[in-house]
Design an enzyme around this catalytic site. Structure first.
Site, PDB file in Angstrom:
ATOM      1  N   GLY A  38       6.944  -1.727   1.936  1.00 29.02           N
ATOM      2  CA  GLY A  38       8.233  -1.463   2.292  1.00 29.02           C
ATOM      3  C   GLY A  38       8.042  -0.305   3.238  1.00 29.02           C
ATOM      4  O   GLY A  38       7.292   0.486   3.167  1.00 29.02           O
TER       5      GLY A  38
ATOM      6  N   LYS B 173      -7.852  -4.021  -0.664  1.00 29.78           N
ATOM      7  CA  LYS B 173      -7.298  -2.898  -1.413  1.00 29.78           C
ATOM      8  C   LYS B 173      -8.555  -2.570  -2.361  1.00 29.78           C
ATOM      9  O   LYS B 173      -8.677  -1.419  -2.582  1.00 29.78           O
ATOM     10  CB  LYS B 173      -6.000  -2.829  -1.803  1.00 29.78           C
ATOM     11  CG  LYS B 173      -4.861  -3.131  -0.825  1.00 29.78           C
ATOM     12  CD  LYS B 173      -3.463  -3.571  -1.190  1.00 29.78           C
ATOM     13  CE  LYS B 173      -2.488  -3.877  -0.260  1.00 29.78           C
ATOM     14  NZ  LYS B 173      -1.371  -4.375  -0.479  1.00 29.78           N
TER      15      LYS B 173
HETATM   16  N1  HSE Z   1       1.760  -7.553   1.980  1.00 26.25           N
HETATM   17  C1  HSE Z   1       1.453  -6.581   0.961  1.00 26.25           C
HETATM   18  C2  HSE Z   1       2.015  -6.758  -0.081  1.00 26.25           C
HETATM   19  C3  HSE Z   1       2.081  -5.360   1.698  1.00 26.25           C
HETATM   20  O1  HSE Z   1       2.953  -7.849  -0.392  1.00 26.25           O
HETATM   21  O2  HSE Z   1       1.681  -6.105  -1.102  1.00 26.25           O
HETATM   22  C4  HSE Z   1       1.534  -4.049   1.522  1.00 26.25           C
HETATM   23  O3  HSE Z   1       0.343  -4.002   1.559  1.00 26.25           O
END
Ligand code: HSE
Length: 434
Positions: free
Chosen positions: A300, A203
Site C-alpha cells: 500500500g 523478501k
Molecule cells: N505484492 C506484494 C504483496 C506487495 O502482495 O505483499 C508488497 O511487496
C-alpha cells in the site's frame, strides 16, 4: 544547516505515497532528521493524480535524476530488476545514497550493489523492500543485534495471504480472489510473483541474510506458491486443527540454513495463523530474546512510504559518518559475512499433510500405510472422506521426516494402481522450537 535534496524515481503507488508523506510531515521529519528534506526532482513517466507536484522539476529520464549533481539521495521506486540495477549503480557511481523499496533488486543484485556502495562510501537502505511498513529490517539488524537468530517465519506476501484468508473464511475460489487483490492494488505487476511465491522468496532471502550475516542467495531459495491449494485442502486442514498459510521460513541448522517459501499447515492457535487479509507478520526467534512478532501492513502507498521515508531520515542522520561507522547493509560487517551453506530442500525435515484420491476397495489404505511405514514415516492422523463415488479422498498428517524420504514415498504411492492422480503434499510446521 543546508537541506538534504532527494530525487524520487517512480511516482506510482509507493512513489506517490512517499512524496505525499514527505510533504505532509515535512516539519516533523526535519525535527527528527536535524535538517530539512526537500524533493529536488522527480523522474517518472507520468504524473500521479494523488500528488501535488507544483514547483518540482519532473523529468521522464530517471537517469537524469541519478546523475543530477544537486541531489544527495536517490529514492528508487520503479521496481523490476535490470533498469533498477542500472539506475542504482549509476546513482552510486555519482556518489549518491540510495533508498529503495525494491525486493527483487536487493535479493538478486544486492551483493553487487552493496559492494559498489561500500566502495563509494554511500548507503543503500531497503527497509521498505520487506513487509512494507513493518520495520522488520531495522528490528533484526539493530534491535535484535545481541542475538544469535535461530529462525524466522513470516507471512510476507499480502496478496497471497488475502487469497488464503478469503478461501478459508468465505470458501471463495482462487481466481476470483486474485482478481480482487489486483483491483485493490496489492498484487505485483506480474501476479505470478505473488501466487508462485517469488515475491515472498525475494523478501525471505533478504531477511535470512541480515539474520545470519550471509550473502544474498535468492537462487538457493526453495519456492512454491499457493496456486495448487484448493478449498478442500483449506477445509480439511481446519478439521485437523490447522490453517494453511503461505510462509517464508528460514532456520539455522547445524548442516546449513533452510530457506524456503511454501504453503504450510500451522496450528490454528499459532499467532501467525491469525494474521488475515493483506496483513503481513514476521516471527523472529533469537537465542536471548526468545520469540518476537512484528505485524502490520505489508503493502500500500503510505504504509510502504512509512518505511521509505524512515530510511531517508536514517540516511540523513548518518550522512557524515564513514562506511565503517554505519549500520552495515547486511547487518554484519562486509568482511565478516559467514559462508554457512544453504541446505538443499531434500535435507529439510518437516511434517506433512498428504491428500490422495483412492479407489474405494479393501486393502488400498494398507498399501499406502505400508509404504510410509517401511520408510520410517509415522502417521499422526488420518481421515477418509466417505462419498457415494467409487473413489474417496484420504487425508493424512505425518510426523517430521526428511523431504527426500517423503519424495520417495510419494513416488511409490502415486505408482499404486488404486491411487488416482497426484498426491497433494503440504508441509506442516508448529513454530514453537521450530
Ligand atoms: N505484492 C506484494 C504483496 C506487495 O502482495 O505483499 C508488497 O511487496
Amino acid at each position: 544547516m543546508k537541506p538534504v535534496k532527494v530525487g524520487i524515481c517512480g511516482l506510482g503507488t509507493v512513489g506517490g505515497g512517499t512524496f505525499n508523506v514527505l510533504m505532509r510531515n515535512a516539519e516533523e521529519i526535519a525535527r527528527r532528521a536535524g535538517r530539512r528534506i526537500v524533493v529536488e526532482q522527480i523522474g517518472a513517466r507520468r504524473e500521479n493524480p494523488a500528488c501535488d507536484t507544483t514547483g518540482i522539476q519532473i523529468t521522464n529520464d530517471i537517469f537524469a535524476v541519478a546523475t543530477n549533481p544537486e541531489i544527495d539521495i536517490i529514492v528508487e521506486l520503479i521496481g523490476g530488476y535490470e533498469t533498477a540495477r542500472d539506475l542504482v549503480l549509476t546513482a552510486i557511481e555519482n556518489g549518491k545514497h540510495v533508498v529503495t523499496a525494491n525486493k527483487a533488486l536487493i535479493a538478486v543484485h544486492g551483493n553487487e550493489i552493496f559492494a559498489a556502495a561500500q566502495n563509494k562510501n554511500v548507503m543503500v537502505a531497503f527497509e521498505a523492500s520487506v513487509a512494507g511498513g513493518i520495520p522488520i529490517v531495522k528490528a533484526i539488524r539493530e534491535g535484535l543485534s545481541a542475538n544469535r537468530i535461530n529462525w524466522l517465519a513470516g507471512i510476507i506476501n499480502g496478496t497471497g495471504n488475502y487469497i488464503m484468508s478469503e478461501m478459508r473464511e468465505k470458501g471463495r475460489a482462487f481466481d476470483d480472489v486474485l482478481a480482487e487483490a489486483q483491483e485493490l492494488g496489492y498484487a505485483e505487476a506480474d501476479p505470478t510473483f505473488d501466487v508462485e511465491g517469488i515475491d515472498a522468496a525475494h523478501k525471505l532471502t533478504i531477511l535470512a541474510s541480515i539474520a545470519y550475516g550471509v550473502p544474498l542467495q535468492f537462487e538457493k531459495a526453495y519456492t512454491e506458491g499457493i496456486s495448487k491449494i484448493t478449498t478442500e485442502d483449506v477445509q480439511y486442514a481446519e478439521e485437523l486443527g490447522y490453517r494453511i498459510k503461505h510462509l517464508g521460513l528460514t532456520r539455522r541448522t547445524p548442516e546449513g540454513i533452510e530457506l524456503r517459501v511454501h504453503p504450510t499447515l500451522i496450528p490454528q492457535a499459532a499467532l501467525l495463523a491469525n494474521v488475515n487479509g493483506v496483513m503481513n507478520a514476521v516471527m523472529v526467534d533469537g537465542d536471548a530474546v526468545g520469540q518476537t512478532l512484528y505485524y502490520g501492513s505489508g503493502a500500500g502507498a503510505e504504509p510502504t512510504a512509512s518505511a521509505v521515508v524512515a530510511d531517508i531520515i536514517d540516511v540523513v542522520r548518518t550522512l557524515t559518518a564513514d562506511r565503517d561507522n554505519r549500520v552495515p547493509h547486511l547487518a554484519f560487517h562486509p568482511g565478516q559475512l559467514s559462508e554457512l551453506p544453504m541446505l538443499p530442500m531434500d535435507d529439510v525435515v518437516t511434517g506433512y499433510y498428504l491428500r490422495l484420491q483412492a479407489v474405494e476397495r479393501p486393502g488400498v489404505l494398507a498399501h499406502v500405510t505400508r509404504i510410509l511405514g517401511d520408510k520410517g514415516i509415522n502417521i499422526e492422523a488420518i481421515i477418509q472422506k466417505q462419498t457415494c463415488e467409487a473413489q474417496v479422498p484420504v487425508i493424512m498428517l505425518t510426523q517430521r521426516i526428511a523431504e527426500s524420504v517423503m519424495n520417495d514415498a510419494i513416488r511409490e504411492i502415486e505408482a499404486l494402481p488404486d491411487i488416482l492422480g497426484e498426491v497433494i503434499r503440504i508441509r506442516v510446521e508448529h513454530l514453537t522450537g521450530c
